[in-house]
Scaffold this motif. Structure first.
Motif, PDB file in Angstrom:
ATOM      1  N   UNK A 115      30.543  35.563  31.369  1.00  0.00           N
ATOM      2  CA  UNK A 115      29.965  36.741  30.729  1.00  0.00           C
ATOM      3  C   UNK A 115      28.450  36.625  30.597  1.00  0.00           C
ATOM      4  N   UNK A 116      27.976  35.406  30.432  1.00  0.00           N
ATOM      5  CA  UNK A 116      26.534  35.207  30.319  1.00  0.00           C
ATOM      6  C   UNK A 116      25.790  35.643  31.566  1.00  0.00           C
ATOM      7  N   UNK A 117      26.380  35.402  32.727  1.00  0.00           N
ATOM      8  CA  UNK A 117      25.745  35.819  33.978  1.00  0.00           C
ATOM      9  C   UNK A 117      25.591  37.333  34.032  1.00  0.00           C
ATOM     10  N   UNK A 118      26.602  38.053  33.546  1.00  0.00           N
ATOM     11  CA  UNK A 118      26.520  39.518  33.572  1.00  0.00           C
ATOM     12  C   UNK A 118      25.504  40.048  32.565  1.00  0.00           C
ATOM     13  N   UNK A 119      25.396  39.393  31.418  1.00  0.00           N
ATOM     14  CA  UNK A 119      24.373  39.826  30.459  1.00  0.00           C
ATOM     15  C   UNK A 119      22.992  39.646  31.061  1.00  0.00           C
ATOM     16  N   UNK A 120      22.808  38.570  31.793  1.00  0.00           N
ATOM     17  CA  UNK A 120      21.511  38.278  32.405  1.00  0.00           C
ATOM     18  C   UNK A 120      21.241  39.180  33.603  1.00  0.00           C
ATOM     19  N   UNK A 121      22.277  39.476  34.372  1.00  0.00           N
ATOM     20  CA  UNK A 121      22.122  40.229  35.624  1.00  0.00           C
ATOM     21  C   UNK A 121      23.312  41.177  35.793  1.00  0.00           C
ATOM     22  N   UNK A 122      23.281  42.332  35.119  1.00  0.00           N
ATOM     23  CA  UNK A 122      24.414  43.259  35.189  1.00  0.00           C
ATOM     24  C   UNK A 122      24.646  43.749  36.615  1.00  0.00           C
ATOM     25  N   UNK A 123      25.911  43.857  36.971  1.00  0.00           N
ATOM     26  CA  UNK A 123      26.282  44.380  38.286  1.00  0.00           C
ATOM     27  C   UNK A 123      27.632  45.059  38.173  1.00  0.00           C
ATOM     28  N   UNK A 124      27.930  45.906  39.115  1.00  0.00           N
ATOM     29  CA  UNK A 124      29.193  46.630  39.097  1.00  0.00           C
ATOM     30  C   UNK A 124      30.374  45.687  39.313  1.00  0.00           C
ATOM     31  N   UNK A 125      31.460  45.976  38.596  1.00  0.00           N
ATOM     32  CA  UNK A 125      32.768  45.414  38.887  1.00  0.00           C
ATOM     33  C   UNK A 125      33.693  46.607  39.099  1.00  0.00           C
ATOM     34  N   UNK A 126      34.377  46.636  40.241  1.00  0.00           N
ATOM     35  CA  UNK A 126      35.187  47.790  40.623  1.00  0.00           C
ATOM     36  C   UNK A 126      36.626  47.350  40.864  1.00  0.00           C
ATOM     37  N   UNK A 127      37.564  47.976  40.171  1.00  0.00           N
ATOM     38  CA  UNK A 127      38.972  47.676  40.358  1.00  0.00           C
ATOM     39  C   UNK A 127      39.820  48.465  39.382  1.00  0.00           C
ATOM     40  N   UNK A 128      41.126  48.439  39.576  1.00  0.00           N
ATOM     41  CA  UNK A 128      42.034  49.108  38.653  1.00  0.00           C
ATOM     42  C   UNK A 128      43.397  48.437  38.722  1.00  0.00           C
ATOM     43  N   UNK A 129      44.403  49.029  38.103  1.00  0.00           N
ATOM     44  CA  UNK A 129      45.746  48.450  38.037  1.00  0.00           C
ATOM     45  C   UNK A 129      45.675  47.119  37.279  1.00  0.00           C
ATOM     46  N   UNK A 130      46.107  46.013  37.849  1.00  0.00           N
ATOM     47  CA  UNK A 130      46.059  44.730  37.152  1.00  0.00           C
ATOM     48  C   UNK A 130      44.622  44.311  36.826  1.00  0.00           C
ATOM     49  N   UNK A 131      43.652  44.817  37.563  1.00  0.00           N
ATOM     50  CA  UNK A 131      42.243  44.488  37.309  1.00  0.00           C
ATOM     51  C   UNK A 131      41.788  45.061  35.974  1.00  0.00           C
ATOM     52  N   UNK A 132      42.600  45.936  35.370  1.00  0.00           N
ATOM     53  CA  UNK A 132      42.318  46.413  34.015  1.00  0.00           C
ATOM     54  C   UNK A 132      42.051  45.250  33.072  1.00  0.00           C
ATOM     55  N   UNK A 133      42.722  44.128  33.264  1.00  0.00           N
ATOM     56  CA  UNK A 133      42.499  42.964  32.390  1.00  0.00           C
ATOM     57  C   UNK A 133      41.050  42.512  32.432  1.00  0.00           C
ATOM     58  N   UNK A 134      40.447  42.517  33.617  1.00  0.00           N
ATOM     59  CA  UNK A 134      39.045  42.107  33.732  1.00  0.00           C
ATOM     60  C   UNK A 134      38.127  43.150  33.123  1.00  0.00           C
TER      61      UNK A 134
END
Length: 313
Positions: A104-123
């Protein structure tokens, strides 16, 4: 919920530009390689550069390889400054096994898209809970680049702005629509996965618009999941319910349908409900920002989700 405050509390990734590099990873089940390659061609047609996680096509029973390997691929993409978006190759099962160990720290530092659905809902849920990232509930369709789903995803990723979803009367969940309006961040996705995340990866839903969709479950499973979510207090304070596609269901032996069951549970919450939304596993579904401020208008049959600016309540 103050919609402007909701906007300020989120992390918005920058829009993609031609020449940006994106990566396919497999946090859950093993995908069909040819399908992924066709989808990669579509992204390349948008001017993006595409590569693949080291373990994207591995197989271990119902999983795309070992947990540590799937996690390593995902975290490597999160931490790579050249990667501007991460696409899940598919859902299936297994992303919930690694959702508590994302970087999560990497995303706070460098936000980027994460794309998915279905089971990826967990992420998507874990990313919202732990760093407030606005992600995308959706995927690239394994069809032409001009498919409506792909065009909508391209606009969302490369142009930003808002998303307007209009309820469809031919969706079975359309009859659940009540009336009224509600605003809040749009959180949720696949019901089965939401239930699996309750108590550890599910964000607090107080003041949120809860998005629900499901596919090929037993009606009894839906009843158990919604009962648990309600009685454990996870649905306390929701501002509204956005119901997408519930597909592949058969009535129970006594004639009870999944729509009857949804009505029984959701109307107890006493909040606006908008059904019939083109989100889920049905025909011609559309992508939608996850975790972004939304305005649900059950009376007007629309769900508007912001991406770059707050919405007027």
């Amino acid at each position: 919920m103050d919609i402007s405050s909701a906007y300020r509390s989120t992390i918005m990734p920058p829009t993609l530009m031609p020449g940006d590099k994106v990566r396919f990873v497999s946090p859950a089940s093993t995908p069909d390689r040819d399908s992924v390659l066709r989808r990669a061609k579509i992204l390349e047609g948008w001017g993006l550069r595409v590569d693949f996680g080291e373990h994207a096509f591995e197989k271990l029973s119902f999983l795309a390889g070992k947990d540590d390997d799937r996690l390593a691929d995902f975290n490597a993409a999160l931490g790579d400054p050249e990667i501007r978006a991460i696409f899940a190759t598919r859902g299936g099962k297994g992303s919930y096994r690694i959702a508590d160990r994302l970087d999560y720290g990497a995303l706070r530092h460098d936000p980027k898209f994460v794309v998915g659905f279905s089971d990826i809902t967990a992420l998507l849920l874990a990313l919202d809970r732990n760093c407030g990232l606005v992600a995308v509930h959706g995927s690239v369709m394994d069809e032409s680049g001009s498919h409506p789903t792909n065009m909508a995803l391209r606009r969302l990723l490369m142009e930003g702005g808002g998303v307007l979803l209009t309820a469809r009367t031919n969706e079975n969940t359309a009859v659940l629509t009540t009336g009224g309006r509600a605003s809040g961040r749009l959180i949720g996705g696949n019901l089965d996965t939401i239930a699996a995340c309750a108590g550890w990866a599910l964000p607090k839903l107080d003041g949120a618009i809860l998005l629900l969709e499901a596919v090929e479950m037993q009606i009894g499973q839906v009843d158990r999941q919604l009962t648990m979510l309600r009685k454990a207090g996870h649905l306390d304070g929701v501002a509204g319910i956005a119901v997408g596609q519930f597909t592949g269901f058969r009535p129970s032996s006594g004639g009870l349908t999944v729509i009857d069951l949804l009505r029984d549970h959701l109307e107890r919450l006493g909040v606006p409900i908008l059904g019939g939304l083109p989100v889920g596993h049905g025909d011609d579904w559309l992508p939608v920002p996850h975790g972004a401020p939304a305005l649900l208008d059950a009376s007007g049959g629309t769900l508007t989700v912001a991406f770059r600016s707050p919405l007027a309540a």
